[in-house]
Structures are given as structure tokens and as C-alpha cells.
Design a protein around this motif. Structure first.
Motif, PDB file in Angstrom:
ATOM      1  N   ASP A 127       0.824  -1.083   0.008  1.00  0.00           N
ATOM      2  CA  ASP A 127      -0.061  -0.083  -0.109  1.00  0.00           C
ATOM      3  C   ASP A 127       0.890   1.325  -0.070  1.00  0.00           C
ATOM      4  O   ASP A 127       0.708   2.080  -0.906  1.00  0.00           O
ATOM      5  CB  ASP A 127      -0.891   0.103   1.258  1.00  0.00           C
ATOM      6  N   ARG A 128       1.861   1.152   0.927  1.00  0.00           N
ATOM      7  CA  ARG A 128       2.901   2.568   0.793  1.00  0.00           C
ATOM      8  C   ARG A 128       3.649   2.565  -0.419  1.00  0.00           C
ATOM      9  O   ARG A 128       3.794   3.690  -0.871  1.00  0.00           O
ATOM     10  CB  ARG A 128       3.568   2.228   2.169  1.00  0.00           C
ATOM     11  N   ARG A 131       1.311   4.066  -2.992  1.00  0.00           N
ATOM     12  CA  ARG A 131       0.954   5.587  -2.866  1.00  0.00           C
ATOM     13  C   ARG A 131       2.171   6.342  -3.054  1.00  0.00           C
ATOM     14  O   ARG A 131       1.931   7.516  -3.716  1.00  0.00           O
ATOM     15  CB  ARG A 131       0.517   5.691  -1.503  1.00  0.00           C
ATOM     16  N   ARG A 135       2.230   9.396  -5.641  1.00  0.00           N
ATOM     17  CA  ARG A 135       2.725  10.730  -5.809  1.00  0.00           C
ATOM     18  C   ARG A 135       3.764  11.162  -6.414  1.00  0.00           C
ATOM     19  O   ARG A 135       3.926  12.375  -6.641  1.00  0.00           O
ATOM     20  CB  ARG A 135       2.857  10.632  -4.009  1.00  0.00           C
ATOM     21  N   LEU A 166      -6.622   1.144  -3.171  1.00  0.00           N
ATOM     22  CA  LEU A 166      -5.558   1.646  -3.848  1.00  0.00           C
ATOM     23  C   LEU A 166      -6.384   2.071  -5.475  1.00  0.00           C
ATOM     24  O   LEU A 166      -6.241   3.267  -5.593  1.00  0.00           O
ATOM     25  CB  LEU A 166      -4.522   0.953  -4.183  1.00  0.00           C
ATOM     26  N   LEU A 170      -6.683   6.133  -5.727  1.00  0.00           N
ATOM     27  CA  LEU A 170      -5.727   6.637  -6.757  1.00  0.00           C
ATOM     28  C   LEU A 170      -6.072   6.907  -8.395  1.00  0.00           C
ATOM     29  O   LEU A 170      -5.378   7.084  -9.016  1.00  0.00           O
ATOM     30  CB  LEU A 170      -4.503   5.514  -6.616  1.00  0.00           C
TER      31      LEU A 170
END
Length: 347
Positions: A127-128, A131, A135, A166, A170
Motif C-alpha cells: 500500500d505504501r 501511494r 505521488r 488503492l 488513486l
């Protein structure tokens, strides 16, 4: 920054004026900032070693990217992202579909996801990673992360939930189509309870499995699944009514129209095959692949659309061209899955 007016407060009380009044960096952990400082002051040998990171260094690299992106250290951010991307490219050929567990006698313990980590920790890492890639506009890293999720969610529904979140947050249409279609095929999906836990039992947490092994999702996610099921059922009826794909091809015989017409007839018969009807209407791709299997069997390598007319067997090129048309048609339907689950629940 120190030259800016400090309002009515004394300059001795301003942030950064002394050890007793430090500059407070909100939202950053001590460990993450230490990793960032390491990237700034590390010796070339240490940086070169990090360029081939061991698994345990991936969270460290993500810390470096997060802090450097936040405070606009572009060169440091680019270096860390390049290392992560090179690592993912290198490890791509070693990914194991069965939960990415390290084999019993590994030749290399570097894996994207570690067996010594819990499933929750691995999910949090993915998940990190996704993201941060979004970004920083690193589409290749984001694509690798999505592929890892695709290979894990068939045997681990919690990864599917991670991919759903996600894709929604996103705005990843392709991932959304794939994961929602997959979750729709699960035996049972239950939604999070909103009533009092004292009267109706413990509140289920989204993304977890209940006592019966069912994935817990949000009401909005369930609404997308239901609307998607309806849309897929409608698409199936549209396919039946449309008459099938265009089988026009460069026929090697003089009976072009007859060959195309017979191929269309074979397609119509395949749509109504008993094995196709046994597949759930919402499993559109599954139904189409059942149609494809029936169609391929009917055509064979060399088929005879003119047998009743005394023309013998048609060249295998006609059969091959027809099979390619069906395969391309199914791919075009798969690409439309991203549009099926775009309906949002009104508040």
C-alpha cells in the motif's frame, strides 16, 4: 525562515532559536527522518551497497522517498526511486505466485514480500509503495506493485481489498476493473456492520476476514460490485443481440460470404452451448472463454463450412483467422471492465 517576522512573541521563544525551542516537523517519524539523513550523509560505498538493496532495506528506501519528496530534495528522491525500480525489475523474474514465500532451499532470500513478515505487514508495504509511486509519478513502480497484487489476491483475499482501496483512491481504472471483477467471483462478500456492537456482535473491520473466511468490504464497494454485476449481465445480452464479432477475412476460397456466414453461425451456436449457460451471467469473461472453447472445438484446425455443398474442407487459415478474431474480441471486453465499476454510491 529565521528572518520571517515572529509576531508578538519574543525571538528567544521562536522555533529553532534554541535547543529548548526546536523546529517541530509534524507528520514525520524519528526513524524515517534518520533514514533520510543517512541518504544525505552516507559515504559512496554505502550508497553503492544500497543500490542492490536487501529486502529489509525497502522500507528504508520508502522513508527516504517520503521525506525527500515532502521537503523537495529532488536528487535524493530520484536516487531512491531509481533504486526501488531497479530492485523491482530485478526481482520480477523471481516472484512466486503462492504468496511470495521464500522456497525451502533458496538461492537468494531477496523477495518482494517476506515470509518472516505478517500478511498485514506485507499488505501495508505494498500500500505504501503504491501511494508513494503515485505521488511521485512513477508509473512503472506503480505497475509493478499492481502486478504483485494481481498475483497474490487469488489465494489471499486481503490483498484484493488492498487493491480495491488503492484503485478507488488513486484512480487506477485498469486495476479497479481487474480486482473488482475478481472479488465479485468470491463465494461470499459481506459488508461492514454499522449497528451497535453490543446488540449485533463485534464490529467487523474492513479488509479482514470474518469467522467464515469471508472478506469484509465497505458499503460503497459492495454497491460497485452489485452495479458491476448488473452491467456485466447487460453486456452479455448486448453481445447476444449484436450477432457476434466480425468474421470477415481473406478467405482462400471463392466462397467468402458463405465462409463468413458459417463462422457467424458457429459463434451463435457456441453462445447457446450448455456449458456456456452453466457459467454465472456476472462472470462475463468466464462465459466468453467458455464460448471461445466451444467455438475452437467446432472449428478445429481444418473445418468444412461447405461440406453440405460438396466443396470439401476449407483452408486452415480461415479457422486460424476466426480464432484470432474471437480472442481479440474477448480482450476488448476485458479492457471495458474498468468502466463497469465506476458507479458511485450517493450519500
Amino acid at each position: 525562515m529565521f528572518a520571517l517576522p515572529q509576531g508578538g512573541a519574543s525571538t528567544t521563544c521562536a522555533e529553532g532559536s534554541s535547543d529548548e525551542n526546536p523546529i517541530i516537523l509534524s507528520g514525520d517519524s524519528v526513524s524515517a527522518f534518520k533514514n533520510f539523513l543517512w541518504a544525505l550523509y552516507a559515504l559512496p560505498f554505502s550508497l553503492a551497497k544500497m543500490s542492490k538493496p536487501h529486502l529489509t532495506e525497502l522500507p528504508k528506501l520508502l522513508d527516504i522517498v517520503h521525506i525527500s519528496n515532502k521537503y523537495a530534495f529532488k536528487s535524493t528522491e530520484s536516487w531512491a526511486l531509481d533504486v526501488i525500480q531497479d530492485y523491482l525489475v530485478f526481482r520480477a523474474s523471481h516472484i512466486k505466485p503462492e504468496g511470495f514465500r521464500v522456497p525451502e532451499n533458496p538461492t537468494c532470500t531477496d523477495q518482494i514480500l517476506a515470509s518472516e513478515r505478517s500478511e498485514s505487514e506485507n499488505i501495508a508495504l505494498l500500500d505504501r509503495l503504491a501511494r508513494i509511486a503515485a505521488r511521485c509519478s512513477r508509473s512503472r513502480i506503480l505497475s509493478f506493485t499492481a502486478n504483485i497484487l494481481r498475483q497474490t489476491w487469488p489465494s489471499a483475499p486481503r490483498y484484493a481489498y488492498c487493491a480495491m482501496v488503492l484503485a478507488d483512491e488513486l484512480n487506477l481504472p485498469r486495476l479497479k476493473g481487474d480486482v473488482y471483477y475478481t472479488v465479485m467471483q468470491l463465494p461470499v462478500v459481506v459488508t461492514k456492520r454499522r449497528r451497535s456492537s453490543t446488540s449485533y456482535g463485534a464490529v467487523l473491520k474492513e479488509g479482514e476476514l470474518d469467522a467464515d473466511g469471508r472478506l469484509v468490504i465497505s458499503v460503497a464497494q459492495q454497491f460497485r460490485l452489485l452495479s458491476g454485476y448488473r452491467r456485466l449481465s447487460e453486456m452479455w445480452m448486448e453481445i447476444i443481440q449484436a450477432g457476434g464479432p466480425d468474421f470477415t477475412h481473406n478467405c482462400l476460397t471463392s466462397q467468402q460470404d458463405l465462409c463468413t456466414g458459417r463462422l457467424t453461425q458457429v459463434w451463435d451456436n457456441a453462445l447457446r452451448d450448455v456449458h456456456v449457460a452453466a457459467v454465472d451471467p456476472g462472470h462475463l469473461v468466464g462465459r466468453l472463454k467458455a464460448v471461445q472453447a466451444t467455438f475452437d472445438r467446432a472449428c478445429g484446425d481444418r473445418w468444412h463450412p461447405y461440406a453440405s455443398y460438396g466443396h470439401g474442407y476449407a483452408p486452415s487459415a480461415c479457422s486460424t483467422a476466426a480464432k484470432e478474431v474471437v480472442a481479440d474480441f474477448i480482450k476488448s471486453i476485458e479492457k471495458k471492465l474498468s468502466e463497469v465499476y465506476s458507479v458511485e454510491l450517493d450519500d
